[in-house]
Design a protein around this motif. Structure first.
Motif, PDB file in Angstrom:
ATOM      1  N   LEU A  45       0.841  -1.205   0.000  1.00 56.89           N
ATOM      2  CA  LEU A  45       0.000   0.000   0.000  1.00 56.89           C
ATOM      3  C   LEU A  45       0.876   1.256   0.000  1.00 56.89           C
ATOM      4  O   LEU A  45       0.620   2.217  -0.723  1.00 56.89           O
ATOM      5  N   LYS A  48       2.150   1.827  -3.377  1.00 54.51           N
ATOM      6  CA  LYS A  48       1.111   2.374  -4.266  1.00 54.51           C
ATOM      7  C   LYS A  48       0.978   3.875  -4.068  1.00 54.51           C
ATOM      8  O   LYS A  48       0.885   4.641  -5.031  1.00 54.51           O
ATOM      9  N   ILE A  49       0.984   4.301  -2.806  1.00 58.00           N
ATOM     10  CA  ILE A  49       0.845   5.741  -2.516  1.00 58.00           C
ATOM     11  C   ILE A  49       2.076   6.481  -3.039  1.00 58.00           C
ATOM     12  O   ILE A  49       1.986   7.566  -3.597  1.00 58.00           O
ATOM     13  N   ILE A  52       1.959   7.574  -6.694  1.00 54.19           N
ATOM     14  CA  ILE A  52       1.018   8.607  -7.159  1.00 54.19           C
ATOM     15  C   ILE A  52       1.835   9.670  -7.892  1.00 54.19           C
ATOM     16  O   ILE A  52       2.870  10.115  -7.399  1.00 54.19           O
ATOM     17  N   PHE A  66       2.660   7.960   6.379  1.00 56.31           N
ATOM     18  CA  PHE A  66       1.823   6.768   6.206  1.00 56.31           C
ATOM     19  C   PHE A  66       1.065   6.426   7.488  1.00 56.31           C
ATOM     20  O   PHE A  66      -0.159   6.425   7.504  1.00 56.31           O
ATOM     21  N   THR A 118      -3.449   6.898  11.401  1.00 59.51           N
ATOM     22  CA  THR A 118      -3.148   7.345  10.041  1.00 59.51           C
ATOM     23  C   THR A 118      -3.992   8.585   9.721  1.00 59.51           C
ATOM     24  O   THR A 118      -4.726   9.082  10.593  1.00 59.51           O
ATOM     25  N   ASN A 122      -2.000  11.521   2.639  1.00 61.45           N
ATOM     26  CA  ASN A 122      -0.672  11.114   3.105  1.00 61.45           C
ATOM     27  C   ASN A 122       0.415  12.146   2.840  1.00 61.45           C
ATOM     28  O   ASN A 122       1.582  11.912   3.146  1.00 61.45           O
ATOM     29  N   TYR A 139      -7.474  10.058  -2.133  1.00 61.50           N
ATOM     30  CA  TYR A 139      -6.743   9.313  -1.102  1.00 61.50           C
ATOM     31  C   TYR A 139      -7.628   8.332  -0.343  1.00 61.50           C
ATOM     32  O   TYR A 139      -7.119   7.432   0.330  1.00 61.50           O
ATOM     33  N   GLN A 141      -9.416   5.955  -1.429  1.00 62.44           N
ATOM     34  CA  GLN A 141      -9.263   4.555  -1.877  1.00 62.44           C
ATOM     35  C   GLN A 141      -8.099   3.877  -1.134  1.00 62.44           C
ATOM     36  O   GLN A 141      -8.173   2.697  -0.796  1.00 62.44           O
ATOM     37  N   PHE A 142      -7.040   4.653  -0.852  1.00 62.81           N
ATOM     38  CA  PHE A 142      -5.906   4.084  -0.106  1.00 62.81           C
ATOM     39  C   PHE A 142      -6.288   3.908   1.368  1.00 62.81           C
ATOM     40  O   PHE A 142      -5.900   2.943   2.012  1.00 62.81           O
ATOM     41  N   GLU A 145      -8.299   0.804   1.848  1.00 61.96           N
ATOM     42  CA  GLU A 145      -7.429  -0.380   1.827  1.00 61.96           C
ATOM     43  C   GLU A 145      -6.657  -0.496   3.152  1.00 61.96           C
ATOM     44  O   GLU A 145      -6.501  -1.582   3.702  1.00 61.96           O
ATOM     45  N   HIS A 146      -6.220   0.659   3.625  1.00 59.86           N
ATOM     46  CA  HIS A 146      -5.465   0.708   4.886  1.00 59.86           C
ATOM     47  C   HIS A 146      -6.313   0.138   6.036  1.00 59.86           C
ATOM     48  O   HIS A 146      -5.850  -0.694   6.822  1.00 59.86           O
TER      49      HIS A 146
END
Ligand code: URA
Length: 229
Positions: A45, A48-49, A52, A66, A118, A122, A139, A141-142, A145-146
Motif C-alpha cells: 500500500l 502504491k501511494i 502517485i 503513512f 493514520t 498522506n 486518497y 481509496q488508499f 485499503e489501509h
C-alpha cells in the motif's frame, strides 16, 4: 491371526509414525492474519501511494506520512493530513495536535504506541489548508485499503475531513460526534465513532467537554467488547 488382531495390525500400520502427540492445545479458533502478511500488505500500500504522480499535495510535500503505532491494534485513529512537523518527520500527529491526542488517549488509559494512527491524505496540504474534496476522494481509496488491512474493532474518526472520507460530505460533525455508527468498507462493517479533531480543540478549548464525553464513550465500548488494547 484372528480378525481382531488383523484389524489392530491394520490400524497400527495406518498410523503415521511421524505424527507427534502434543500437550499443546489444538488451535481451534481461526487465527487472525499472519503478521508477515499484514506487513507485506502495508508495504504494498505504501508503494502504491508512493507511485502517485498526478497530485499537487505530493509535489509540494517533503515526505509521505503513512502511519504510526501498532499495526496489530484493535483501535485505529483517522486524522486529516500531515502538518509541518509530520511532513518533516514522516509520521502522523507529531506536532501540537499530536501532543493533545496523546493526552486524550492517556486520559482513558491508552498509550499512543498501542493504537494505530493514520490520516486521510498522506502528503501535507500547502499551508496546512484543508484537503479539497477531490483530494479526499483520491486518497480515500488508499484509506479504505489501509483500514481493511488493519481490520480494527473500533475506528475513531477525528474531524470533518475524516468524516467526509468515511461517512460522507452532507453531515455536520457537531451533530454526528459521539454516536456509534456502522461504516462499511470493502464489504466489512466497522464500528466507528466521530469525534472532534485535536487541532480543532486547540482552537476551541470550550469544546473539550464534548471530546471528553466521546473519549469516555470509547473507553466504555472497549470494556464492553472486552477489547485488549
Ligand atoms: N493533524 C492531522 O490530522 N494529522 C496529523 O498527522 C497532524 C495533524
Amino acid at each position: 491371526m484372528t480378525n481382531k488382531e488383523f484389524l489392530n495390525d491394520e490400524f497400527l500400520k495406518s498410523i503415521d509414525t511421524n505424527f507427534k502427540f502434543s500437550n499443546k492445545p489444538i488451535k481451534r479458533f481461526k487465527m487472525s492474519e499472519e503478521p508477515a502478511q499484514i506487513k507485506l500488505k502495508l508495504e504494498k500500500l505504501m508503494n502504491k501511494i508512493n507511485e502517485i504522480n498526478d497530485c499537487d499535495l505530493k509535489k509540494n510535500a517533503n515526505k509521505m506520512v503513512f502511519s504510526d503505532g501498532n499495526w496489530n491494534s484493535k483501535l485505529m485513529i483517522i486524522g486529516e493530513g500531515p502538518g509541518q512537523k509530520e511532513d518533516e518527520m514522516g509520521k502522523p500527529f507529531m506536532g501540537d495536535a499530536g501532543k493533545l491526542l496523546n493526552k486524550m488517549l492517556a486520559a482513558i488509559n491508552i498509550k499512543r504506541e498501542s493504537v494505530y494512527i493514520t490520516n486521510v491524505v498522506n502528503y501535507r496540504p500547502p499551508n496546512n489548508r484543508k484537503p479539497a474534496t477531490t483530494e479526499i476522494n483520491k486518497y480515500s481509496q488508499f484509506l479504505y485499503e489501509h483500514i481493511s488491512i488493519i481490520n480494527p474493532k473500533i475506528l475513531i474518526i477525528m474531524g470533518s475531513t475524516a468524516m467526509e472520507a468515511l461517512i460522507g460530505c452532507n453531515y455536520k460533525i457537531s451533530k454526528e460526534r459521539g454516536i456509534w455508527k456502522d461504516v462499511i468498507i470493502k464489504g466489512k462493517t466497522y464500528l466507528s465513532i466521530v469525534t472532534f479533531h485535536p487541532a480543532y480543540l486547540l482552537r476551541q478549548p470550550d469544546q473539550k467537554k464534548y471530546s471528553w464525553a466521546d473519549l469516555k464513550e470509547i473507553k466504555n465500548k472497549i470494556n464492553e467488547l472486552n477489547i485488549i488494547i
